[in-house]
Design a protein around this motif. Structure first.
Motif, PDB file in Angstrom:
ATOM      1  N   ALA A  50      11.931 -10.629  -8.387  1.00 26.48           N
ATOM      2  CA  ALA A  50      10.680 -10.954  -8.161  1.00 26.48           C
ATOM      3  C   ALA A  50      10.165 -10.106  -8.536  1.00 26.48           C
ATOM      4  O   ALA A  50      10.347  -9.044  -9.268  1.00 26.48           O
ATOM      5  CB  ALA A  50      10.638 -10.883  -6.774  1.00 26.48           C
ATOM      6  N   VAL A  51       8.626 -10.652  -9.241  1.00 26.98           N
ATOM      7  CA  VAL A  51       7.749  -9.959 -10.705  1.00 26.98           C
ATOM      8  C   VAL A  51       6.407  -9.588  -9.522  1.00 26.98           C
ATOM      9  O   VAL A  51       6.002 -10.901  -9.535  1.00 26.98           O
ATOM     10  CB  VAL A  51       7.878 -10.312 -11.601  1.00 26.98           C
ATOM     11  N   ASP A  52       6.334  -8.336  -9.377  1.00 30.46           N
ATOM     12  CA  ASP A  52       4.887  -8.869  -8.667  1.00 30.46           C
ATOM     13  C   ASP A  52       3.857  -8.246  -9.904  1.00 30.46           C
ATOM     14  O   ASP A  52       3.452  -7.335 -10.528  1.00 30.46           O
ATOM     15  CB  ASP A  52       5.093  -7.527  -8.002  1.00 30.46           C
ATOM     16  N   LEU A  53       2.814  -9.219  -9.863  1.00 32.70           N
ATOM     17  CA  LEU A  53       2.445  -8.829 -11.403  1.00 32.70           C
ATOM     18  C   LEU A  53       0.856  -8.820 -11.005  1.00 32.70           C
ATOM     19  O   LEU A  53      -0.532  -9.303 -11.450  1.00 32.70           O
ATOM     20  CB  LEU A  53       2.064 -10.765 -12.532  1.00 32.70           C
ATOM     21  N   GLN A  54       0.823  -8.493  -9.383  1.00 33.98           N
ATOM     22  CA  GLN A  54      -0.967  -8.775  -8.586  1.00 33.98           C
ATOM     23  C   GLN A  54      -1.040  -6.514  -8.955  1.00 33.98           C
ATOM     24  O   GLN A  54      -2.118  -6.046  -9.271  1.00 33.98           O
ATOM     25  CB  GLN A  54      -1.032  -8.773  -7.497  1.00 33.98           C
ATOM     26  N   GLY A  55      -0.218  -6.104  -8.776  1.00 35.39           N
ATOM     27  CA  GLY A  55       0.234  -4.331  -8.445  1.00 35.39           C
ATOM     28  C   GLY A  55      -0.535  -3.965  -7.200  1.00 35.39           C
ATOM     29  O   GLY A  55      -1.838  -2.703  -7.557  1.00 35.39           O
ATOM     30  N   ALA A  56      -0.221  -4.884  -6.237  1.00 36.82           N
ATOM     31  CA  ALA A  56      -1.444  -4.005  -4.621  1.00 36.82           C
ATOM     32  C   ALA A  56      -0.134  -3.793  -3.961  1.00 36.82           C
ATOM     33  O   ALA A  56       0.843  -4.405  -4.241  1.00 36.82           O
ATOM     34  CB  ALA A  56      -2.216  -5.686  -4.106  1.00 36.82           C
ATOM     35  N   ILE A  57      -0.674  -3.068  -3.259  1.00 39.91           N
ATOM     36  CA  ILE A  57      -0.061  -3.188  -1.891  1.00 39.91           C
ATOM     37  C   ILE A  57       1.003  -3.906  -1.099  1.00 39.91           C
ATOM     38  O   ILE A  57       1.952  -4.022  -1.254  1.00 39.91           O
ATOM     39  CB  ILE A  57       0.030  -1.721  -0.794  1.00 39.91           C
ATOM     40  N   ARG A  58       0.092  -5.098  -0.883  1.00 36.62           N
ATOM     41  CA  ARG A  58       0.663  -5.912  -0.202  1.00 36.62           C
ATOM     42  C   ARG A  58       1.318  -7.024  -1.192  1.00 36.62           C
ATOM     43  O   ARG A  58       2.386  -7.514  -0.491  1.00 36.62           O
ATOM     44  CB  ARG A  58      -0.460  -6.836   0.347  1.00 36.62           C
ATOM     45  N   SER A  59       1.058  -7.291  -2.188  1.00 38.89           N
ATOM     46  CA  SER A  59       2.217  -7.900  -2.780  1.00 38.89           C
ATOM     47  C   SER A  59       3.332  -7.202  -3.548  1.00 38.89           C
ATOM     48  O   SER A  59       3.888  -7.727  -3.450  1.00 38.89           O
ATOM     49  CB  SER A  59       0.951  -8.443  -4.071  1.00 38.89           C
ATOM     50  N   ALA A  60       3.291  -6.602  -3.038  1.00 38.67           N
ATOM     51  CA  ALA A  60       4.124  -5.670  -3.584  1.00 38.67           C
ATOM     52  C   ALA A  60       5.288  -5.426  -2.152  1.00 38.67           C
ATOM     53  O   ALA A  60       6.561  -6.202  -2.191  1.00 38.67           O
ATOM     54  CB  ALA A  60       4.028  -3.781  -4.186  1.00 38.67           C
ATOM     55  N   VAL A  61       4.304  -5.295  -0.847  1.00 36.85           N
ATOM     56  CA  VAL A  61       5.407  -5.042  -0.297  1.00 36.85           C
ATOM     57  C   VAL A  61       5.941  -6.966   0.127  1.00 36.85           C
ATOM     58  O   VAL A  61       7.354  -7.469   0.541  1.00 36.85           O
ATOM     59  CB  VAL A  61       4.391  -4.998   1.027  1.00 36.85           C
ATOM     60  N   LEU A  62       4.755  -8.065   0.148  1.00 30.86           N
ATOM     61  CA  LEU A  62       5.661  -9.160  -0.281  1.00 30.86           C
ATOM     62  C   LEU A  62       6.915  -9.538  -0.896  1.00 30.86           C
ATOM     63  O   LEU A  62       7.367 -10.260  -0.354  1.00 30.86           O
ATOM     64  CB  LEU A  62       4.502  -9.980  -0.744  1.00 30.86           C
ATOM     65  N   ALA A  63       6.239  -8.830  -1.988  1.00 23.58           N
ATOM     66  CA  ALA A  63       7.428  -9.115  -2.817  1.00 23.58           C
ATOM     67  C   ALA A  63       9.133  -8.233  -2.774  1.00 23.58           C
ATOM     68  O   ALA A  63      10.052  -9.432  -2.639  1.00 23.58           O
ATOM     69  CB  ALA A  63       7.425  -8.552  -4.305  1.00 23.58           C
ATOM     70  N   ARG A  64       8.952  -7.521  -2.149  1.00 25.64           N
ATOM     71  CA  ARG A  64      10.124  -7.300  -1.643  1.00 25.64           C
ATOM     72  C   ARG A  64      10.179  -7.734  -0.504  1.00 25.64           C
ATOM     73  O   ARG A  64      12.013  -7.495   0.180  1.00 25.64           O
ATOM     74  CB  ARG A  64       9.832  -4.993  -0.987  1.00 25.64           C
ATOM     75  N   TRP A  65       9.558  -8.195   0.693  1.00 25.69           N
ATOM     76  CA  TRP A  65       9.949  -9.291   2.196  1.00 25.69           C
ATOM     77  C   TRP A  65      10.619 -10.137   1.470  1.00 25.69           C
ATOM     78  O   TRP A  65      11.442 -11.097   2.286  1.00 25.69           O
ATOM     79  CB  TRP A  65       9.445  -8.782   2.647  1.00 25.69           C
ATOM     80  N   SER A  66      10.978 -10.743   0.264  1.00 24.95           N
ATOM     81  CA  SER A  66      11.671 -12.005  -0.020  1.00 24.95           C
ATOM     82  C   SER A  66      13.165 -11.713  -0.061  1.00 24.95           C
ATOM     83  O   SER A  66      13.674 -13.215  -0.542  1.00 24.95           O
ATOM     84  CB  SER A  66      10.669 -12.482  -2.159  1.00 24.95           C
ATOM     85  N   GLY A  67      13.490 -10.492   0.369  1.00 25.60           N
ATOM     86  CA  GLY A  67      14.845 -10.387   0.112  1.00 25.60           C
ATOM     87  C   GLY A  67      15.385 -10.884  -1.056  1.00 25.60           C
ATOM     88  O   GLY A  67      16.745  -9.907  -1.451  1.00 25.60           O
ATOM     89  N   VAL A  68      14.802 -10.231  -2.446  1.00 21.90           N
ATOM     90  CA  VAL A  68      14.971 -10.856  -2.946  1.00 21.90           C
ATOM     91  C   VAL A  68      16.352  -9.029  -3.521  1.00 21.90           C
ATOM     92  O   VAL A  68      15.894  -7.775  -3.014  1.00 21.90           O
ATOM     93  CB  VAL A  68      14.373 -10.621  -5.098  1.00 21.90           C
ATOM     94  N   CYS A  69      17.264  -9.023  -4.599  1.00 20.38           N
ATOM     95  CA  CYS A  69      17.825  -7.987  -5.114  1.00 20.38           C
ATOM     96  C   CYS A  69      16.460  -7.141  -6.177  1.00 20.38           C
ATOM     97  O   CYS A  69      17.637  -5.798  -5.778  1.00 20.38           O
ATOM     98  CB  CYS A  69      19.139  -8.287  -5.541  1.00 20.38           C
ATOM     99  N   VAL A  70      15.735  -7.500  -6.474  1.00 20.81           N
ATOM    100  CA  VAL A  70      14.931  -6.515  -7.239  1.00 20.81           C
ATOM    101  C   VAL A  70      13.575  -6.547  -7.350  1.00 20.81           C
ATOM    102  O   VAL A  70      13.733  -7.871  -7.560  1.00 20.81           O
ATOM    103  CB  VAL A  70      15.774  -6.287  -8.909  1.00 20.81           C
TER     104      VAL A  70
END
Length: 372
Positions: free
Chosen positions: A118-138
């Motif tokens: 996943a690539v977080d191109l928002q740089g906010a806490i909520r977007s980073a958390v959602l990216a991590r919760w997506s289940g991706v490896c990185v």
């Protein structure tokens, strides 16, 4: 629309097969992300790319009523799946059955896509958390994101380069591409926005019915007061446009009716109102001769569609947030100090910009005399 990108290294064989983009909103920020995602699409032409976005901005990726997943087409030209969230509404009714069901559905869809990265191109806490919760490896993200704690959720922290936010997003995208295989030369990107034939026909028909041919879009609204140029000055510009045979179409959103009335009064009744969905705004903007407005989503949409822009800037820095990829004239007073404080009062430097300066800029871009 066309953007110049830095050179990307294209791998002969890619490791990323399924990629999730996280950029929730808002309109201008999503538009500034499109070149980076298009670069990734070019780098990984066979990859399945999904995008997590707020529902209100999903029409920037997918035409209304069309499938959110499946083969790409003019209705959804860039990504293979659109995952939409409605975080504000969910937060207001967090424990209702309908909200829990909707959250579960969205999150099951995201996780079942089995994204590799996943690539977080928002740089906010909520977007980073959602990216991590997506289940991706990185998860990839900026080393210095907008909200500093967001980087705690990134496995790959990328030092962003470039002055403009479009260039910064492209530099983050480049980190996903394998560097050692082979290079391609810089190329212009033609980044398509969704094109819905029904919406396009409806807008075309509406313009014809009202006898509108050459027109400019004026956008007096802004995210907060400090970025809002006075409505009566927009009205003065609208009057000059009308006198020169250019119909002034004033775009306004929910809660901005009074703003339009001020523009209408100052224009001597010459301004015409326009409001609608994101898809309708895309269709209307495609046909405009000129766009005049401040640092707002509709301005960046116009730039993305290569419509000439007169940009009226106050506290935000046009070098970072200005119109990108189109002919433009940016007006900003030396009195303006860069700030993202959401003040209600107009920026003093913004008030120093007169309607005559905006008319002169419009005159230059249109190649005609608006002074009558």
């Amino acid at each position: 629309m066309s953007f110049e990108s830095p050179r990307l290294d294209i791998a002969a064989e890619t490791k990323i097969k399924r990629l999730l983009i996280v950029r929730l909103g808002a309109m201008g920020d999503v538009i500034h992300t499109l070149p980076a995602v298009h670069a990734l699409r070019q780098a990984f032409p066979q990859a399945f790319i999904g995008w997590l976005i707020e529902e209100r901005w999903a029409e920037l990726l997918c035409a209304p009523g069309s499938p959110r997943r499946g083969p790409r087409s003019s209705l959804r030209p860039l990504v293979d799946e659109v995952h939409s969230v409605n975080l504000k509404a969910w937060g207001e009714s967090a424990f209702s059955v309908s909200t829990l069901q909707r959250v579960a559905t969205v999150w099951n869809d995201v996780r079942e896509a089995h994204y590799d990265a996943a690539v977080d191109l928002q740089g906010a806490i909520r977007s980073a958390v959602l990216a991590r919760w997506s289940g991706v490896c990185v998860v990839y993200g900026a080393a210095e994101p907008r909200e500093a704690p967001a980087s705690l959720w990134y496995a790959r922290r990328v030092v962003a380069h470039g002055r403009h936010v479009v260039e910064q997003n492209l530099s983050i995208a480049k980190a996903l591409v394998e560097h050692e295989i082979k290079r391609v030369e810089d190329i212009p990107f033609d980044i398509p926005l969704p094109c819905d034939p029904q919406t396009e026909a409806r807008i075309e028909e509406g313009l014809a019915q009202h006898g509108v041919r050459d027109f400019a879009i004026l956008n007096p609204g802004a995210g907060w007061g400090a970025k809002r140029w006075p409505a009566e000055r927009y009205g003065e510009v609208a009057r000059k446009l009308a006198e020169a045979g250019i119909t002034p179409m004033v775009n306004y959103g929910p809660g901005e009716q009074d703003l339009f009335r001020e523009v209408l009064a100052a224009s001597g009744g010459r301004a015409r109102p326009t409001k609608g969905t994101v898809s309708e705004l895309i269709a209307l903007t495609r046909r405009a001769r000129l766009f005049i407005g401040g640092d707002t989503g509709p301005l960046h949409l116009a730039a993305a569609l290569r419509v000439p822009v007169v940009a009226i800037f106050g506290p935000t820095d046009p070098a970072r947030n200005g119109p990108y990829g189109t002919r433009s004239i940016v007006l900003r007073s030396a009195e303006s100090v860069t700030s993202h404080a959401r003040r209600a009062a107009p920026d003093e430097g913004l008030l120093a910009i007169g309607s005559d300066e905006v008319i002169a800029a419009a005159n230059h871009l249109l190649g005609r005399d608006l002074k009558g």
